[in-house]
Design an enzyme around this catalytic site. Structure first.
Site, mmCIF file in Angstrom:
data_model
loop_
_atom_site.group_PDB
_atom_site.id
_atom_site.type_symbol
_atom_site.label_atom_id
_atom_site.label_comp_id
_atom_site.label_asym_id
_atom_site.label_seq_id
_atom_site.Cartn_x
_atom_site.Cartn_y
_atom_site.Cartn_z
ATOM 1 N N GLY A 1 41.883 48.488 38.849
ATOM 2 C CA GLY A 1 41.864 49.398 39.987
ATOM 3 C C GLY A 1 43.258 49.663 40.529
ATOM 4 O O GLY A 1 43.494 50.683 41.171
ATOM 5 N N GLU B 1 44.409 52.490 38.487
ATOM 6 C CA GLU B 1 43.584 53.655 38.866
ATOM 7 C C GLU B 1 44.047 54.221 40.202
ATOM 8 O O GLU B 1 44.077 55.432 40.400
ATOM 9 C CB GLU B 1 42.109 53.252 38.926
ATOM 10 C CG GLU B 1 41.546 52.960 37.536
ATOM 11 C CD GLU B 1 40.145 52.411 37.597
ATOM 12 O OE1 GLU B 1 39.956 51.304 38.164
ATOM 13 O OE2 GLU B 1 39.223 53.050 37.082
HETATM 14 N N1 T1G Z 1 40.709 39.552 41.772
HETATM 15 C C1 T1G Z 1 40.629 38.368 42.434
HETATM 16 N N2 T1G Z 1 41.445 37.309 42.198
HETATM 17 C C2 T1G Z 1 42.392 37.486 41.253
HETATM 18 C C3 T1G Z 1 42.537 38.687 40.525
HETATM 19 C C4 T1G Z 1 41.640 39.746 40.823
HETATM 20 N N3 T1G Z 1 41.731 40.928 40.214
HETATM 21 N N4 T1G Z 1 43.565 38.513 39.647
HETATM 22 C C5 T1G Z 1 44.038 37.271 39.838
HETATM 23 N N5 T1G Z 1 43.339 36.649 40.792
HETATM 24 C C6 T1G Z 1 43.585 35.300 41.308
HETATM 25 C C7 T1G Z 1 43.314 34.234 40.266
HETATM 26 O O1 T1G Z 1 41.929 33.886 40.266
HETATM 27 C C8 T1G Z 1 44.194 33.104 40.760
HETATM 28 O O2 T1G Z 1 43.537 32.511 41.878
HETATM 29 C C9 T1G Z 1 45.413 33.841 41.324
HETATM 30 O O3 T1G Z 1 44.974 35.176 41.594
HETATM 31 C C10 T1G Z 1 46.570 33.879 40.355
HETATM 32 O O4 T1G Z 1 46.036 34.412 39.140
HETATM 33 C C11 T1G Z 1 37.450 48.892 39.777
HETATM 34 C C12 T1G Z 1 36.629 46.963 38.180
HETATM 35 C C13 T1G Z 1 47.407 39.511 37.698
HETATM 36 C C14 T1G Z 1 48.282 39.000 35.401
HETATM 37 O O5 T1G Z 1 41.419 41.949 35.378
HETATM 38 O O6 T1G Z 1 45.282 39.352 34.747
HETATM 39 O O7 T1G Z 1 39.998 46.425 38.949
HETATM 40 O O8 T1G Z 1 43.251 30.172 40.986
HETATM 41 O O9 T1G Z 1 46.547 32.385 37.753
HETATM 42 O O10 T1G Z 1 49.036 33.944 35.598
HETATM 43 O O11 T1G Z 1 38.138 49.589 37.650
HETATM 44 O O12 T1G Z 1 45.761 37.140 37.392
HETATM 45 O O13 T1G Z 1 45.273 30.767 42.359
HETATM 46 O O14 T1G Z 1 42.976 30.675 43.417
HETATM 47 O O15 T1G Z 1 45.978 34.605 36.675
HETATM 48 O O16 T1G Z 1 50.435 35.090 37.427
HETATM 49 C C15 T1G Z 1 40.963 44.152 36.922
HETATM 50 C C16 T1G Z 1 43.122 39.950 36.430
HETATM 51 C C17 T1G Z 1 40.010 43.749 37.979
HETATM 52 C C18 T1G Z 1 43.489 41.419 36.418
HETATM 53 C C19 T1G Z 1 48.483 37.328 37.244
HETATM 54 N N6 T1G Z 1 42.140 43.324 36.994
HETATM 55 N N7 T1G Z 1 44.258 39.126 36.759
HETATM 56 O O17 T1G Z 1 48.523 36.265 36.327
HETATM 57 O O18 T1G Z 1 48.165 34.308 37.917
HETATM 58 S S1 T1G Z 1 38.497 44.665 37.839
HETATM 59 C C20 T1G Z 1 42.242 42.242 36.213
HETATM 60 C C21 T1G Z 1 45.226 38.842 35.844
HETATM 61 C C22 T1G Z 1 38.970 46.215 38.356
HETATM 62 C C23 T1G Z 1 38.362 48.583 38.631
HETATM 63 C C24 T1G Z 1 38.057 47.306 37.979
HETATM 64 C C25 T1G Z 1 46.255 37.845 36.281
HETATM 65 C C26 T1G Z 1 47.609 38.455 36.650
HETATM 66 P P1 T1G Z 1 43.769 30.922 42.179
HETATM 67 P P2 T1G Z 1 46.642 33.870 37.770
HETATM 68 P P3 T1G Z 1 49.132 34.846 36.778
#
Ligand code: T1G
Length: 691
Positions: free
Chosen positions: A99, A102
């Protein structure tokens, strides 16, 4: 969460929602308010959306999924941005994912910092982009390129984003200032492009290129239904209006978000991050610095482990007892890198750079300058204890002394040194330079900062580290042993190797247990059984006949020279029937469901024992181990997650029957499983209690 400040004629809107600027309800509300305020402010001519943290935004807040989302929804926010009466420029640092990208696509221009990464990873969560990505990205960069990016889920760097047209500029200087200048340009022009209205990418050539890409991508992702949906949505950009396509995307997104596969994949996402929370270990325990490593043993595991260090830019010394053994190890390393160069995963220059980080030496005194020493020699307690007592002499004070043993008692190994607090298990999985799992085995005396170091080193090596306790086989292999015994018993009771393997691959594993055994080599298990005095009638018979698996050209299956295809062998099937006859077992046939029950229920049962003994801190740690060490299908969440969905009462009842039928007490439902089943609770309930 969202701050706005006027900088001259620009409203600079900054997202501030650590750690990754997830677009939760507060951020969405703050952005809508900031854009509305800017629109109403006569002194403001344009808007820049930036981040005050290390990253632009990681997208929607995954933790909100499945809950009632507070308005505005992400699509509503994104629509408001695109319709803004004043131009909006996205200043992208760090990552813009899901998002987050997006949102940037709805802005009227995008500027990235050189280190930025942009992507739509939703497919990895069993989803599709749900806020306009499937409709805007194809209109911006072309359907074929957009489909490649969205179906891989992998981010592209700033340079690639610029050449594709995802961003309009890469800021060599100050990102925000570059974005502000861009915003003023748009304001001065008095008009700006809307991605959703772009039509110059829907030519017949573009359609043709898309259809070609769609065939290949659909074939590759045949077992991912969300990718098929993605293909249909991108095709819609040629056949529908933007509004129609957006409505279809929303409908499909809401369907997928309720899908069990996506729920499992979101569970996996958070579970892999949960492993960093270790009971009894404060999260601000400082790890020890690791600048140089040493690996003892240059066999298959040792050479793979050495490559892990080199791949993470950590200089490493490989230690062997003889020049010949060392040369074999170094050649193995060089050969493995050559394969990567041939595959194009690394350049030959990168190969040379990494090899230069690996120094080979004979004799344990070579470990003197290492901050971490990983022993990866023969699985023999005597050999390991001798090495650890020597390490006391040769390793510098404060060095971490790790063993890669896959099942031996590390408390006993540690007792061979005067510094048991520095000893830890680092259990890599073969091939060590590929498999992501790292079991960090904490002994009774391992110091907290050694555990913290093992966790941070594991992540630095690109692994998923999970802290486990000392027991035979720790977590993964202890559960695997149950599946192996059950697989052997299935053969004796009437199943054939290809039937068992077919049931397991149909379940979602890449390989079945017998094809896997042939790949790994049957002699390893044979040696272990003989050292433990245990038996496996069929496997032993195969080994006695010299059928050691692929390396011998025959095992449970036969293999043609240079070809890994497994072929059924009547000789093996006759041997299996002979074993059944000799054990007076009346053979019968099994359905695929029965095979899965017989293999997986004993594993889940062992997982319950492991939880009860606190060898694993939580059920999700067990799932993370099986997902990353044994290729459990991620869309099924892991063995314990799957067991909750099968129903613990059913599993306990079936184990009772299996135990009675086989006379094997180890199949009796574990105490914890029995308790949860009788109380109609799940492993997830237990995890919530133990938080
Ligand atoms: N939502 C909620 N929490 C998130 C998050 C997210 N999108 N991304 C990371 N976290 C939390 C994670 O659980 C951890 O929490 C902390 O942040 C650090 O993450 C509508 C439907 C950004 C590359 O799939 O790829 O948008 O354990 O350990 O190694 O179309 O996090 O510390 O409590 O991974 O530096 C799409 C997912 C969502 C990206 C950073 N986005 N995140 O990596 O840290 S769906 C994703 C990552 C969406 C739309 C759709 C990675 C990172 P805690 P981390 P990192």
């Amino acid at each position: 969460m969202v701050r706005a400040e006027n900088k001259g004629k620009i409203s600079l809107v900054s997202i501030d929602n650590p750690p990754v600027n997830a677009l939760n309800a507060d951020v969405r509300q703050g952005l809508v308010k900031a854009v509305q305020a800017a629109a109403a402010d006569p002194n403001v001519q344009a808007i820049v959306i930036a981040s005050s943290g290390k990253t632009f935004t990681a997208g929607a807040d995954i933790a909100e999924f499945g809950k009632l989302a507070r308005p505005p929804s992400l699509p509503e926010l994104i629509a408001a941005l695109e319709k803004s009466p004043k131009p909006i420029v996205a200043a992208i640092n760090g990552v813009a994912l899901g998002g987050g990208l997006e949102l940037a696509l709805a802005c009227h221009s995008r500027v990235a910092s050189p280190d930025a990464k942009l992507g739509l990873p939703e497919v990895k969560l069993g989803l599709i982009p749900g806020s306009g990505g499937t409709q805007r990205l194809p209109r911006l960069i072309g359907a074929a390129a957009a489909l490649q990016i969205m179906s891989s889920g992998e981010p592209v760097d700033a340079k690639a984003a610029l050449s594709l047209g995802i961003v309009d500029a890469v800021a060599e200087g100050n990102l925000v200032e570059t974005a502000m200048a861009q915003a003023l340009n748009l304001a001065r022009n008095g008009s700006w492009p809307l991605v959703s209205e772009s039509t110059d990418r829907s030519t017949s050539e573009a359609r043709e290129a898309f259809e070609v890409a769609a065939v290949e991508i659909s074939r590759r992702a045949a077992e991912m239904p969300n990718v098929a949906t993605l293909v249909e949505l991108v095709r819609a950009t040629f056949e529908m209006s933007f509004e129609e396509g957006l409505a279809l995307e929303r409908e499909q997104f809401l369907r997928l978000i309720a899908d069990d596969r996506s729920k499992a994949l979101r569970y996996v996402f958070f579970s892999e991050r949960e492993t960093a929370r270790v009971p009894g270990l404060s999260r601000d325990t400082l790890p020890r610095p690791i600048n140089r490593a040493a690996v003892i043993g240059a066999g298959t595991m040792g050479s793979g482990i050495a490559m892990c260090f080199a791949n993470a830019d950590i200089p490493v010394t490989v230690v062997e007892t003889s020049g010949a053994a060392l040369s074999r190890g170094m050649e193995r390393i060089e050969g493995t890198y050559d394969v990567s160069v041939k595959r194009g995963t690394i350049t030959s220059e990168e190969k040379e750079r990494r090899i230069a980080l690996i120094r080979g030496q004979v004799g344990l005194e070579a470990v003197g300058d290492a901050d971490v020493v990983v022993e990866a020699v023969f699985e023999d307690m005597g050999v390991k204890k001798a090495i650890f007592s020597e390490l006391d002499r040769f390793s510098r004070q404060g060095a971490i002394l790790a063993t890669n043993t896959s099942y031996l008692d590390i408390n006993e190994i540690a007792s061979a040194t005067a510094r048991p607090e520095d000893v830890v298990g680092l259990h890599f999985f073969s091939p060590a330079n590929v498999m992501r799992l790292l079991e960090v085995v904490r002994t009774d005396k391992t110091a907290p900062d050694v555990v913290a170091t093992a966790l941070s080193l594991g992540r630095r090596l690109g692994k998923v580290p999970v802290v486990v306790g000392v027991c035979f086989g720790f977590v993964g292999n202890r559960m695997l042993a149950r599946r192996t015994t059950a697989a052997e018993r299935l053969l004796v009771d009437g199943a054939l190797p290809h039937e068992v393997d077919a049931a397991v691959t149909q379940f979602g594993f890449r390989m079945g247990p017998f094809a896997m055994a042939d790949l790994a080599g049957l002699d390893i298990g044979w040696r272990t059984r003989r050292s433990l005095g245990t038996k496996a009638a069929v496997a032993d018979a195969l080994c006695e006949a010299g059928r050691f698996g692929q390396k011998a050209g025959r095992g449970y299956y036969t293999y043609k020279e240079g070809d890994r295809t497994a072929h059924r062998d009547p000789e093996v099937e006759h041997l299996i029937e002979e074993v059944s006859y000799s054990l007076a077992v009346k053979r019968r046939t099994f359905t695929a469901d029965e095979i899965i029950e017989r293999l997986m229920y004993p594993m889940v049962n062992e997982g319950a024992r492991i939880l009860d003994e606190r060898i694993a801190a939580r059920t999700s740690d067990i799932d993370v181990i099986w997902l990353n060490g044994y290729n459990w299908p991620a869309w099924r969440g892991g063995p314990m997650y799957w067991a909750d969905r099968v129903g613990l009462r059913r599993i306990a009842a079936r184990l009772e029957v299996l135990s009675e039928e086989s006379g094997d007490d180890s199949l009796e439902p574990a105490r914890l499983l029995q308790r949860l089943a009788s109380e109609e609770r799940t492993f997830a309930d237990l995890a919530r209690e133990r938080v």
